[in-house]
Design a protein around this motif. Structure first.
Motif, mmCIF file in Angstrom:
data_model
loop_
_atom_site.group_PDB
_atom_site.id
_atom_site.type_symbol
_atom_site.label_atom_id
_atom_site.label_comp_id
_atom_site.label_asym_id
_atom_site.label_seq_id
_atom_site.Cartn_x
_atom_site.Cartn_y
_atom_site.Cartn_z
ATOM 1 N N ARG A 1 9.009 -6.228 -7.785
ATOM 2 C CA ARG A 1 8.021 -7.259 -6.946
ATOM 3 C C ARG A 1 7.446 -8.077 -7.652
ATOM 4 O O ARG A 1 6.260 -8.653 -7.144
ATOM 5 N N TYR B 1 0.750 -1.269 -11.624
ATOM 6 C CA TYR B 1 1.534 -2.254 -11.111
ATOM 7 C C TYR B 1 1.883 -2.230 -9.427
ATOM 8 O O TYR B 1 1.684 -1.030 -9.043
ATOM 9 N N THR B 2 2.297 -3.176 -8.959
ATOM 10 C CA THR B 2 2.854 -3.143 -7.406
ATOM 11 C C THR B 2 3.963 -2.147 -7.218
ATOM 12 O O THR B 2 4.586 -1.679 -8.166
ATOM 13 N N GLU B 3 3.866 -1.444 -6.355
ATOM 14 C CA GLU B 3 5.065 -0.457 -6.220
ATOM 15 C C GLU B 3 6.337 -1.112 -6.192
ATOM 16 O O GLU B 3 6.653 -1.973 -5.173
#
Ligand code: GLA
Length: 421
Positions: free
Chosen positions: A247, A403-405
């Motif tokens: 992502r 961190y973003t999933e």
């Protein structure tokens, strides 16, 4: 199995194209064309060095529903642009080329400096660039309405733009009544991206989308463009190739990509070869030393990556043909490739490194970044019974680092660009 699958059957995909086209243009399309995204299994940053790559088309695609128009106008609706999509309209005869009518560069130009057509910018440069290049190459492109929708995540390093370009090219050919060979499809769409969208990519992405085959990876010698499909039946080994989309959009790597490409060209010129492909692995120690002295140590490491990566593609293919196929040996080559991209070529990202290290610690046979890097996706070679453990571990590691999933889905080797309805 907790992996998401966004694509349905070909019938669902065709229906989606028909329904979307009808909703926007009020009539039925003449047909629907699909072109897939890709993962590159190994052979990264070798394509613009005349080297070897080993990609496969995946079961995520861009769909283009299209109908001919009586006038010479191109209307394109991007279903995923903004809220509710966006439509652009341009007369085909206004497509004199990027820059101005006086611009002398044409489809065969090797000048790939970014060019801006004042008529189109942003996403529209991709489909319009395809119409432009096909006209430049002499194909009788006619007016058309086009509806574009895609299941390839954008910015994930999975070639959403090549998918869009190839779907657009086939749809334009279909409604205008001309044929494109697979090689022409790949070549013209790459040129459109180079010249019209101003992205200096090599042939990897468009060739993968054009030549994809069910159940195969494609060994491509980018010098000369030979494509040799190789069997890649991971299911027979109770394994799969897992895509881990970090992502992190790779878009910010644009200047890094151009820098790497320029460094390779500089090194090839210094070494007196046409491309770094011409440096044999045996000559690496001597070549490395020469580049350190004559240019600099950083450039020498870029050269080392390209030379060793080309060798790894050939080794990977040899392992695929061994009996029995050894997944740990394939995984080992993937790990070497990742390390080389991280340390010598410096195109990885902390999120990619974490995904790779965590996947392997949780039981994957190997993992590596795929595509240009600086974000985007990693791929992991995983036994089916380790899939949940690998996904859970990567998800947890990303959460720990704030961190973003990440997103996960299996990469299924799929057919290339084609008409589906
Ligand atoms: C991007 C480019 C490709 C290739 C890869 C790196 O995906 O579009 O042409 O150079 O990076 O292998």
């Amino acid at each position: 199995m907790a992996v998401s699958r966004q694509t349905g059957s070909a019938v669902d995909d065709a229906r989606r194209g028909f329904a979307g086209f009808h909703a926007v243009f009020g009539v039925e399309p003449a047909g629907v064309w699909a072109a897939p995204g890709r993962v590159n299994v190994i052979g990264e940053h070798t394509d613009y060095n005349d080297g070897f790559v080993l990609p496969m088309a995946i079961d995520r695609a861009c769909y283009a529903a299209a109908a001919p128009r009586a006038d010479r106008v191109l209307r394109v609706h991007g279903a995923q642009i903004g809220e509710g999509g966006e439509t652009i309209e341009i007369p085909l005869d206004a497509l004199v080329g990027p820059g101005s009518a006086h611009d002398t560069r044409d489809a065969s130009s090797s000048d790939m400096s970014p060019l801006a057509d004042p008529a189109v910018s942003g996403w529209a440069a991709y489909p319009v660039g395809v119409a432009w290049i096909l006209q430049q190459a002499g194909f009788p492109v006619g007016g058309a309405d086009l509806y574009l929708t895609s299941t390839v995540p954008v910015g994930a390093g999975l070639s959403s733009s090549a998918a869009l370009e190839c779907a657009t090219a086939l749809a334009l050919a279909g409604v205008s009544g001309f044929e494109l060979t697979t090689a022409e499809l790949a070549r013209h769409t790459q040129r459109a991206e180079n010249i019209y969208a101003g992205v200096p990519c090599g042939p990897l992405d468009q060739m993968s989308s054009a030549f994809g085959q069910d159940g195969s990876v494609l060994f491509i010698d980018t010098r000369g463009g030979e494509v040799r499909p190789q069997p890649f039946d991971l299911a027979a080994h109770d394994a799969l190739l897992l895509v881990i989309d970090t992502r992190v959009s790779h878009a910010h790597g644009d200047s890094g990509y151009a820098d790497r490409r320029a460094a390779c060209e500089r090194a090839a010129a210094f070494l007196g070869v046409k491309a770094l492909r011409d440096i044999p692995a045996e000559a690496l120690p001597e070549t490395f030393a020469k580049v350190v002295v004559g240019l600099d140590e950083t450039t020498a490491r870029r050269v080392r990556h390209v030379v060793t990566e080309n060798a790894r593609v050939e080794q990977f293919v040899a392992i695929l043909h061994a009996e029995p196929v050894s997944l740990p040996r394939l995984g080992h080559r993937m790990m070497q490739s990742h390390a080389s991209l991280r340390d010598d070529y410096e195109v990885s990202a902390p999120e990619l490194d974490l995904a790779v290290a965590t996947a392997v610690a949780a039981g994957a046979h190997g993992a590596r970044m795929t595509g240009g890097g600086f974000g985007g996706s990693a791929i992991a070679l995983v036994d089916r019974d380790q899939l949940d453990a690998v996904q859970d571990a990567v998800r947890a590691a990303f959460a720990e680092n704030s961190y973003t999933e990440p997103q996960f889905f299996p990469a299924v080797a799929s057919a290339g660009a084609r008409r589906i309805a």
